[in-house]
Design a protein around this motif. Sequence first.
Motif, mmCIF file in Angstrom:
data_model
loop_
_atom_site.group_PDB
_atom_site.id
_atom_site.type_symbol
_atom_site.label_atom_id
_atom_site.label_comp_id
_atom_site.label_asym_id
_atom_site.label_seq_id
_atom_site.Cartn_x
_atom_site.Cartn_y
_atom_site.Cartn_z
ATOM 1 N N GLU A 108 0.837 -1.191 0.000
ATOM 2 C CA GLU A 108 0.000 0.000 0.000
ATOM 3 C C GLU A 108 0.879 1.251 0.000
ATOM 4 N N THR A 109 0.505 2.207 -0.836
ATOM 5 C CA THR A 109 1.245 3.470 -0.858
ATOM 6 C C THR A 109 0.974 4.238 0.437
ATOM 7 N N LEU A 110 1.894 5.138 0.767
ATOM 8 C CA LEU A 110 1.723 5.962 1.967
ATOM 9 C C LEU A 110 0.990 7.252 1.665
ATOM 10 N N GLY A 111 1.082 7.695 0.412
ATOM 11 C CA GLY A 111 0.394 8.909 0.018
ATOM 12 C C GLY A 111 0.104 8.876 -1.469
ATOM 13 N N LEU A 112 -0.845 9.709 -1.910
ATOM 14 C CA LEU A 112 -1.222 9.732 -3.319
ATOM 15 C C LEU A 112 -1.655 11.142 -3.714
ATOM 16 N N TRP A 113 -1.103 11.617 -4.836
ATOM 17 C CA TRP A 113 -1.544 12.884 -5.421
ATOM 18 C C TRP A 113 -2.447 12.565 -6.600
ATOM 19 N N GLU A 114 -3.673 13.105 -6.596
ATOM 20 C CA GLU A 114 -4.630 12.923 -7.680
ATOM 21 C C GLU A 114 -4.824 14.264 -8.386
ATOM 22 N N PRO A 115 -4.167 14.461 -9.531
ATOM 23 C CA PRO A 115 -4.178 15.775 -10.183
ATOM 24 C C PRO A 115 -5.555 16.226 -10.641
ATOM 25 N N LEU A 116 -6.417 15.303 -11.121
ATOM 26 C CA LEU A 116 -7.735 15.722 -11.588
ATOM 27 C C LEU A 116 -8.596 16.235 -10.439
ATOM 28 N N GLU A 117 -8.461 15.565 -9.297
ATOM 29 C CA GLU A 117 -9.240 15.988 -8.122
ATOM 30 C C GLU A 117 -8.524 17.059 -7.314
ATOM 31 N N GLN A 118 -7.248 17.297 -7.640
ATOM 32 C CA GLN A 118 -6.406 18.281 -6.936
ATOM 33 C C GLN A 118 -6.385 18.023 -5.431
ATOM 34 N N ARG A 119 -6.100 16.745 -5.096
ATOM 35 C CA ARG A 119 -6.097 16.419 -3.683
ATOM 36 C C ARG A 119 -4.990 15.420 -3.379
ATOM 37 N N ILE A 120 -4.590 15.463 -2.103
ATOM 38 C CA ILE A 120 -3.600 14.527 -1.575
ATOM 39 C C ILE A 120 -4.304 13.636 -0.555
ATOM 40 N N THR A 121 -4.069 12.319 -0.703
ATOM 41 C CA THR A 121 -4.597 11.360 0.273
ATOM 42 C C THR A 121 -3.406 10.701 0.962
ATOM 43 N N ILE A 122 -3.443 10.652 2.290
ATOM 44 C CA ILE A 122 -2.338 10.085 3.069
ATOM 45 C C ILE A 122 -2.871 8.962 3.951
ATOM 46 N N LYS A 123 -2.109 7.888 4.023
ATOM 47 C CA LYS A 123 -2.507 6.734 4.834
ATOM 48 C C LYS A 123 -2.495 7.112 6.314
ATOM 49 N N ARG A 124 -3.502 6.638 7.015
ATOM 50 C CA ARG A 124 -3.693 7.020 8.405
ATOM 51 C C ARG A 124 -2.487 6.669 9.271
ATOM 52 N N SER A 125 -1.817 5.565 8.950
ATOM 53 C CA SER A 125 -0.686 5.148 9.777
ATOM 54 C C SER A 125 0.424 6.196 9.814
ATOM 55 N N GLN A 126 0.458 7.124 8.845
ATOM 56 C CA GLN A 126 1.489 8.157 8.826
ATOM 57 C C GLN A 126 1.263 9.221 9.900
ATOM 58 N N LEU A 127 0.114 9.206 10.528
ATOM 59 C CA LEU A 127 -0.185 10.174 11.581
ATOM 60 C C LEU A 127 0.377 9.751 12.931
ATOM 61 N N ARG A 128 1.169 8.685 12.929
ATOM 62 C CA ARG A 128 1.732 8.260 14.211
ATOM 63 C C ARG A 128 2.777 9.238 14.727
ATOM 64 N N ASN A 129 3.422 9.981 13.813
ATOM 65 C CA ASN A 129 4.340 11.040 14.255
ATOM 66 C C ASN A 129 4.500 12.057 13.137
ATOM 67 N N VAL A 130 4.992 13.258 13.514
ATOM 68 C CA VAL A 130 5.111 14.354 12.551
ATOM 69 C C VAL A 130 6.136 14.040 11.473
ATOM 70 N N ALA A 131 7.210 13.363 11.829
ATOM 71 C CA ALA A 131 8.258 13.090 10.851
ATOM 72 C C ALA A 131 7.713 12.268 9.686
ATOM 73 N N ASP A 132 6.975 11.174 9.976
ATOM 74 C CA ASP A 132 6.410 10.341 8.911
ATOM 75 C C ASP A 132 5.389 11.128 8.084
ATOM 76 N N PHE A 133 4.519 11.856 8.774
ATOM 77 C CA PHE A 133 3.480 12.605 8.073
ATOM 78 C C PHE A 133 4.083 13.695 7.191
ATOM 79 N N ALA A 134 5.023 14.461 7.742
ATOM 80 C CA ALA A 134 5.623 15.561 6.993
ATOM 81 C C ALA A 134 6.382 15.032 5.773
ATOM 82 N N GLY A 135 7.081 13.903 5.958
ATOM 83 C CA GLY A 135 7.815 13.341 4.831
ATOM 84 C C GLY A 135 6.890 12.931 3.702
ATOM 85 N N THR A 136 5.786 12.246 4.045
ATOM 86 C CA THR A 136 4.823 11.815 3.021
ATOM 87 C C THR A 136 4.152 13.013 2.369
#
Length: 478
Positions: free
Chosen positions: A402-430
């Motif tokens: 499973e990817t950790l994050g996804l950019w969807e250009p048509l929808e102009q949105r970023i989706t990030i996997k919930r597990s990345q919210l365990r700390n700022v370093a993982d979230f900020a990197g994604t």
Amino acid sequence: MVTVRQFDLNIEKVLEHWNIAFALRELIANAFDEHKLTKTKEPEIYKDENGVWHIRDFGRGLRYEHFTQNENKEKLEHPELVIGKFGVGLKDALATFDRNNVHVLIHSRHADITIDKSHKHGFEGVVTLHAVIQTPSDSNLVGTDVVLHGIKDEDMDQAKDYFLHFSGDKVLETTTYGSILKPKKRKHARIYVNGLCVAEEENFLFTYNVTSLNAALRKALNRERTNVGRSAYTDRVKSILLACSSSMVADELAADLKNFEAGQLHDELQWTDVQLHACKILNANEKVIFLTPNQLRNGGALVTYAQNDGHRIVVVPESIANRLGNLKDIQGEPIRDLDGYRTEFNHSFEFDIVPLKQLSKTELRVFAAKDIIFNWLTKSQTQNIKEIRISETMRMDFVGNETLGLWEPLEQRITIKRSQLRNVADFAGTLLHEVTHAFTGADDETMEFERGLTELLGQLASCALQKESKKGFWDLFR
């Protein structure tokens, strides 16, 4: 009134190495040829109450003229039906019987024929083999009955073993070029031509009956019709395999591909076009996915998802897998490899979006870092991004995770996997990774993407040197 005439067989070259079984083979082949040409009843091979063997067909009946032919025109015109083409085959058989003290009596409505030695006409000092032609004992007899005195059962068994008709081999599929069979009794595979064995193959997966002969094979079918070289029939065997479309054949071929890494493939699977065709058949007939051994080991969750979706895993060599993505199966559909399944999976994928109110306090605190990060970035770097959301599940990456994050250009949105919210370093990197996709429009591992990511990190480093921003950001790590 009985008339007797002697017909010189004019056998110039006697096949001294022929045994009785070879001679019987010729008579059986002639009987089956007549059956196919005349569409009459199948020949009968039996031993009568006196222990005498008979080979009986129900065709037009043997004539003495059949002893004159070098090549049978009728048989040459129907190569797809008959086994023989040389009129001398019958004469070779009779000479072999004579040499082995087997008495032959041929009955037909045209004549009764036996064999004897006599002086060659005009050359009294030369004795040759003659056919003795007599008035038929049964002028109403249908077909030809060859009566053989002095034949052992094992000789007849050996002769019959040359014929597909008596083999019991299972036909897996029939094509316009011939049939693919699974040997029932014998250890080695065989090559038949119109039902007569012409060669054996120690390392073939299947037995083949070639019914559509090309020039090379016709030329190779010499007077003896045994031990025909592989070069003569390879093209026809390939044609049979490439014309097949059943899963029964493809399954066996695909199963044999598993032996690729061990170097134990059957010889047909050494042919790349046959390997690919097997994959085409399976893809058309079944729900399969083709993986290399490495993909099977390291494919991660994607392989599990494929199996849960009902796909059967077929392991193929790397060299074959690299070509499947550009091919279509026998029904014109794309062949499903790991990349193909990933595309299908991602197209059908539905995110499990997590509303912000369902996030924990720790997750909300980490998620809030996006506001500080965006404040540090320029408008040109973030103007394309309209939404950032969190999902419990994500689509698959190129190795099946499973990817950790996804950019969807048509929808102009970023989706990030919930597990990345365990700390700022993982979230900020994604987040920074997906922002780079958003403002560069570039794929991973490209020069443009690397330059864009460097630009973002430089911008953040510059802002982090400012005391007030630095303090607000680092507070999140407490």
